[in-house]
Each structure stands twice: as C-alpha cells, then as structure tokens.
Design an enzyme around this catalytic site. Sequence first.
Site, PDB file in Angstrom:
ATOM      1  N   GLU A  62      53.611  39.795  35.561  1.00 17.31           N
ATOM      2  CA  GLU A  62      54.288  38.511  35.758  1.00 17.31           C
ATOM      3  C   GLU A  62      55.778  38.707  35.979  1.00 17.31           C
ATOM      4  OE1 GLU A  62      54.526  33.936  34.378  1.00 17.31           O
ATOM      5  OE2 GLU A  62      52.958  35.231  33.574  1.00 17.31           O
ATOM      6  N   GLY A  82      55.865  30.352  37.638  1.00 20.50           N
ATOM      7  CA  GLY A  82      54.482  30.788  37.772  1.00 20.50           C
ATOM      8  C   GLY A  82      53.502  29.639  37.655  1.00 20.50           C
ATOM      9  N   HIS A 106      51.334  36.286  50.291  1.00 18.05           N
ATOM     10  CA  HIS A 106      51.640  35.033  50.994  1.00 18.05           C
ATOM     11  C   HIS A 106      53.027  34.579  50.569  1.00 18.05           C
ATOM     12  CE1 HIS A 106      51.456  30.856  52.293  1.00 18.05           C
ATOM     13  NE2 HIS A 106      51.724  30.483  51.071  1.00 18.05           N
TER      14      HIS A 106
END
Length: 140
Positions: A62, A82, A106
């Site tokens: 993360e 997130g 992406h």
Amino acid sequence: MFNEIFTLEAINDLSQNTLLEHIGIQFTEIGTDYLKATMPVDSRTYQPMGLLHGGASVVLAESLGSVAAQMTIDPHEQYCVGLDINANHIKSVREGVVEGIATPLHRGKKTQVWEIKIYNEKKELVCVSRITMAILDRKK
C-alpha cells in the site's frame, strides 16, 4: 511519468514519524515507470510463528502504490486515497530484507490501479498485490 518534485530523499523524509519509519520501509529507486522500496524481515514485521507477517507485506504494497500514484499527479491540485487493496502471499520469509516494486496497470483521471510485487533476497516472488487509488481534487 513521475512528477520531478518527488525525489527519494523527499519521499523518505515524508515517512518520518509514521508506520513506514517504525517498520523500516525505505524507498530505494524511482524508475521511468516503477517505484521500489525495501522492508526488513525482523521482530517489527514478524507474525507469531517468526515469519514475515502478511499485513506487513500489505503495508509495503500500500505504501508503494499510494506514493507512486501521488507522484504522478500535481500534489497542489489533487491527492490520492486508497479504495481497495488485495494481496496473494506466495512464499514465506524468515529473515533478511524484502523488496517491493510498484508498476501502473491503469492511470485514469479519477482512478489508478497499481500492481506491487514483493521479492525476497533470492529474487523469489513472496507476494503480489493490487491497489486501486482514487484521485481527488483539493478544495480551493
């Protein structure tokens, strides 16, 4: 791809007095389309059986995905948060250092998806993770 205002020194400085500093995560390399960081496998990152804690791997993933996403936008205009993260734990680690590398899957105007692969010192895959980031506009 990355905003030039972000340097290794700058992103490591942002980690001071955070969970990243506490468990020893260090950003180590900014590539043209990737970001790398390391994390020690020791008492700070173990689970009770003396193995790298899966949650520690997710913290590394993360951290890499979030910082990498933030590095691609104008931080004065937008910020990233997130939305979702997942992780598949492939191989256990008892000691040493693991290295994570984040690469984009992406990069849209409102969302980004990053893949993070974590390797042990033998370059064996330990964990593969994917994080989806929301890109939000700062209030003026």
